[in-house]
Design a protein around this motif. Structure first.
Motif, PDB file in Angstrom:
ATOM      1  N   GLU A 361       0.891  -1.098   0.055  1.00 31.17           N
ATOM      2  CA  GLU A 361      -0.040  -0.119  -0.040  1.00 31.17           C
ATOM      3  C   GLU A 361       0.731   1.442   0.210  1.00 31.17           C
ATOM      4  OE1 GLU A 361      -3.465   2.028   2.288  1.00 31.17           O
ATOM      5  OE2 GLU A 361      -1.609   1.704   3.249  1.00 31.17           O
ATOM      6  N   SER A 362       2.114   1.094   0.821  1.00 34.65           N
ATOM      7  CA  SER A 362       2.892   2.576   0.873  1.00 34.65           C
ATOM      8  C   SER A 362       3.446   2.688  -0.834  1.00 34.65           C
ATOM      9  CB  SER A 362       4.241   2.104   1.731  1.00 34.65           C
ATOM     10  OG  SER A 362       3.738   2.004   2.940  1.00 34.65           O
ATOM     11  N   MET A 363       3.820   1.617  -1.520  1.00 35.56           N
ATOM     12  CA  MET A 363       4.220   1.601  -3.041  1.00 35.56           C
ATOM     13  C   MET A 363       2.903   2.274  -3.839  1.00 35.56           C
ATOM     14  SD  MET A 363       6.039  -1.004  -5.306  1.00 35.56           S
ATOM     15  CE  MET A 363       4.520  -2.123  -5.054  1.00 35.56           C
ATOM     16  N   LEU A 364       2.051   1.793  -3.616  1.00 35.38           N
ATOM     17  CA  LEU A 364       0.806   2.341  -4.322  1.00 35.38           C
ATOM     18  C   LEU A 364       0.541   3.788  -3.695  1.00 35.38           C
ATOM     19  CD1 LEU A 364      -1.790   2.005  -6.049  1.00 35.38           C
ATOM     20  CD2 LEU A 364      -3.047   1.336  -4.051  1.00 35.38           C
ATOM     21  N   LYS A 365       0.806   4.207  -2.767  1.00 38.49           N
ATOM     22  CA  LYS A 365       0.330   5.822  -2.240  1.00 38.49           C
ATOM     23  C   LYS A 365       1.752   6.592  -3.005  1.00 38.49           C
ATOM     24  CE  LYS A 365      -0.145   4.927   2.124  1.00 38.49           C
ATOM     25  NZ  LYS A 365      -0.461   5.090   3.581  1.00 38.49           N
ATOM     26  N   ARG A 366       2.618   5.999  -2.900  1.00 34.36           N
ATOM     27  CA  ARG A 366       3.587   6.824  -3.301  1.00 34.36           C
ATOM     28  C   ARG A 366       3.615   6.904  -4.906  1.00 34.36           C
ATOM     29  NH1 ARG A 366       8.208   8.350  -0.609  1.00 34.36           N
ATOM     30  NH2 ARG A 366       8.278   7.708   1.355  1.00 34.36           N
ATOM     31  N   LYS A 371      -0.545  10.838   0.672  1.00 35.54           N
ATOM     32  CA  LYS A 371       0.124  10.401   2.079  1.00 35.54           C
ATOM     33  C   LYS A 371      -0.701   9.455   2.684  1.00 35.54           C
ATOM     34  CE  LYS A 371       1.777  12.016   6.481  1.00 35.54           C
ATOM     35  NZ  LYS A 371       0.910  11.070   7.243  1.00 35.54           N
ATOM     36  N   ASP A 372      -1.937   9.365   2.711  1.00 33.05           N
ATOM     37  CA  ASP A 372      -3.093   8.550   3.295  1.00 33.05           C
ATOM     38  C   ASP A 372      -4.152   8.534   2.378  1.00 33.05           C
ATOM     39  OD1 ASP A 372      -2.344  10.229   6.441  1.00 33.05           O
ATOM     40  OD2 ASP A 372      -1.613   8.360   5.678  1.00 33.05           O
ATOM     41  N   MET A 373      -4.821   7.267   2.428  1.00 28.58           N
ATOM     42  CA  MET A 373      -5.941   7.280   1.665  1.00 28.58           C
ATOM     43  C   MET A 373      -7.281   8.054   1.849  1.00 28.58           C
ATOM     44  SD  MET A 373      -5.598   5.010  -0.845  1.00 28.58           S
ATOM     45  CE  MET A 373      -4.491   3.666  -1.161  1.00 28.58           C
ATOM     46  N   SER A 374      -7.284   8.544   3.012  1.00 32.49           N
ATOM     47  CA  SER A 374      -8.365   9.403   3.520  1.00 32.49           C
ATOM     48  C   SER A 374      -7.756   9.848   5.087  1.00 32.49           C
ATOM     49  CB  SER A 374      -9.737   8.979   3.654  1.00 32.49           C
ATOM     50  OG  SER A 374      -9.990   8.041   4.647  1.00 32.49           O
ATOM     51  N   ASN A 375      -8.727  10.614   5.672  1.00 36.61           N
ATOM     52  CA  ASN A 375      -8.585  11.128   6.922  1.00 36.61           C
ATOM     53  C   ASN A 375      -9.668  10.616   7.837  1.00 36.61           C
ATOM     54  OD1 ASN A 375     -10.581  12.808   5.980  1.00 36.61           O
ATOM     55  ND2 ASN A 375      -9.642  14.764   6.647  1.00 36.61           N
ATOM     56  N   LEU A 376     -10.340   9.383   7.551  1.00 37.31           N
ATOM     57  CA  LEU A 376     -11.174   8.965   8.594  1.00 37.31           C
ATOM     58  C   LEU A 376     -11.106   8.483  10.065  1.00 37.31           C
ATOM     59  CD1 LEU A 376     -13.367   6.766   5.902  1.00 37.31           C
ATOM     60  CD2 LEU A 376     -13.978   9.204   6.875  1.00 37.31           C
ATOM     61  N   LEU A 377      -9.620   7.835  10.046  1.00 40.68           N
ATOM     62  CA  LEU A 377      -9.250   7.489  11.362  1.00 40.68           C
ATOM     63  C   LEU A 377      -8.213   8.103  11.902  1.00 40.68           C
ATOM     64  CD1 LEU A 377      -9.203   3.764  10.521  1.00 40.68           C
ATOM     65  CD2 LEU A 377     -11.228   5.056  11.427  1.00 40.68           C
ATOM     66  N   PRO A 378      -8.121   8.731  12.926  1.00 37.18           N
ATOM     67  CA  PRO A 378      -7.210   9.673  13.675  1.00 37.18           C
ATOM     68  C   PRO A 378      -6.031   8.773  13.945  1.00 37.18           C
ATOM     69  CG  PRO A 378      -9.219  10.308  14.773  1.00 37.18           C
ATOM     70  CD  PRO A 378      -9.542   9.095  13.608  1.00 37.18           C
ATOM     71  N   GLY A 379      -4.748   9.319  13.777  1.00 39.36           N
ATOM     72  CA  GLY A 379      -3.538   8.396  13.974  1.00 39.36           C
ATOM     73  C   GLY A 379      -3.235   7.428  12.874  1.00 39.36           C
ATOM     74  N   HIS A 380      -4.273   7.136  12.076  1.00 48.28           N
ATOM     75  CA  HIS A 380      -4.049   6.088  10.858  1.00 48.28           C
ATOM     76  C   HIS A 380      -4.101   6.565   9.556  1.00 48.28           C
ATOM     77  CE1 HIS A 380      -3.719   2.581  13.816  1.00 48.28           C
ATOM     78  NE2 HIS A 380      -4.866   3.161  14.300  1.00 48.28           N
ATOM     79  N   GLY A 381      -4.937   7.528   9.309  1.00 53.19           N
ATOM     80  CA  GLY A 381      -5.400   8.199   8.052  1.00 53.19           C
ATOM     81  C   GLY A 381      -6.699   7.508   7.568  1.00 53.19           C
TER      82      GLY A 381
END
Length: 408
Positions: A361-366, A371-381
């Motif tokens: 997933e890190s490779m996909l995001k790069r 940086k994150d898929m969304s901001n739904l979860l604090p501390g996780h993205g």
């Protein structure tokens, strides 16, 4: 109407006036059609006349017509001359001292703003907050650890409650996670100008979840095929450019999110020990993540994949395998009556799969530069930032447990 006296006095006094004003008395001039609007936008002549000591723009200052020829020169038309300290661009009756103070404040404000922005340019510096104190930074692992622990614990408790209190609710939890994951992936890929169709992917995700729960792995494959076919027909009907690009992204999402996560449904299907199988898998993932974080923070020196995930280290990877192997041995022995050596193997395999999923997933995001898929979860993205390890772990757990602890 009375006018306020200049607060700063004559420059020779060197400070603010404490006695009567030394400014010349107001002189009412006759407004002409050539006079311009002052800084408030009102046209002279429609308001009370200006005092003679108010600043004027004129050829002497290089601004415009209708003013004196320079400092200390008189007005055209016989008006009283301006004091030689009048600010060329001032719009109110300020003294030289007040004008200089305003300029000094402006310079100080500009310097403060430059000092606030300067730390942003330097590597490794922390930007000052609004109160002048350094802004809080995340830990060495790049996340807000208290929020991450709270959110992760809450998610695990929800899954366990659905498993042990009312098992059909577990199907709803998986279906919800699949729906949110598909939405996050479609939304994230828009950054890369890729637009896979959302509706057939959501419908196909729900279909795969239901087929896996009620029928099994063979029907799960049929659900994947049906999802890809529905996505193909939907994309054909849109008559837009970029068909191959969008269909490739849709196939990636269909396999990556609903297909892989549906193996969690297959893990929980057995009536006698399905909940225990899911519990062992999720706890091994948690132990792998926790062990890797702790070992990476305290011992991490050698980067594992710096171009993909700079925070991961080989020391952290070793900590992940150790924690998951030890936990897997204990969990499988007490919950599934599996020998310790099989439990160690199970935990190590789950750890490798979890780290691989995280790196994928890190490779996909790069690749799509987010940086994150969304901001739904604090501390996780986003939810996908939490499910990345689980997506690869549940198929590995299902296949391995089918060998070392077959259901029934």
């Amino acid at each position: 109407m009375s006018y306020l006296e200049p607060r700063g006095g004559h420059p020779s006094t060197g400070g603010r006036a404490s006695g009567p004003s030394d400014a010349p008395a107001p002189s009412w001039g006759t407004p002409t059609s050539q006079e311009h609007s002052d800084t408030t936008g009102a046209v002279r002549g429609s308001q009370p006349p200006e005092p003679s000591w108010a600043p004027r723009q004129g050829p002497g200052s290089g601004q415009g017509p209708g003013a004196g020829q320079g400092p200390g020169s008189g007005r055209t038309g016989g008006s009283v001359s301006e004091p030689n300290w009048a600010a060329p661009t001032a719009a109110t009756s300020t003294s030289q001292a007040e004008w200089e103070l305003t300029a000094a404040e402006a310079e100080a404000e500009a310097a403060a703003q430059a000092a606030d922005e300067a730390p942003r340019r330097g590597p490794g510096k922390r930007r000052a907050g609004r109160d002048g104190k350094p802004a809080k930074a995340n830990g060495r692992a790049g996340r807000n650890l208290p929020a991450a622990i709270a959110v992760g614990t809450g998610m695990v408790l929800v899954v366990f409650a659905s498993l042990f209190l009312w098992k059909p609710a577990f199907l709803g939890v998986i279906a919800l996670a699949i729906g949110v994951g598909i939405w996050e992936m479609v939304r994230a890929l828009k950054v890369a100008e890729t637009f896979p169709p959302l509706v057939p992917l959501l419908a196909g995700g729900l279909l795969m979840t239901g087929l896996a729960w009620f029928y099994g792995p063979d029907e799960l494959l049929l659900g994947l095929a049906a999802t890809l076919l529905a996505t193909l027909v939907w994309r054909f009907s849109e008559h837009k450019d970029g068909f191959r690009r969008d269909m490739s992204a849709a196939a990636l999402i269909a396999v990556y999110v609903p297909f892989l996560l549906s193996f969690g449904v297959l893990l929980g299907r057995p009536e006698d020990d399905g909940a225990q199988r899911v519990l062992c898998t999720l706890l091994c993932v948690v132990l792998s993540d926790t062990g890797g974080y702790a070992a990476g923070v305290f011992f991490g020196k050698h980067a594992m994949a710096p171009s993909i995930s700079p925070k991961k280290s080989w020391e952290g990877f070793a900590g992940s395998i150790f924690a998951a192997g030890l936990g897997g041995a204990l969990l499988l022995y007490f919950l599934l009556e599996v020998p310790f050596y099989w439990g160690i193997l199970f935990g190590a395999v789950i750890s490798v799969a979890a780290v691989t999923g995280d790196l994928a997933e890190s490779m996909l995001k790069r690749d799509i530069k987010i940086k994150d898929m969304s901001n739904l979860l604090p501390g996780h993205g986003g939810l996908m930032d939490r499910l990345d390890s689980i997506l690869f772990a549940v198929p590995a757990a299902y296949l391995l447990l089918s060998i070392i602890a077959p259901p029934g």
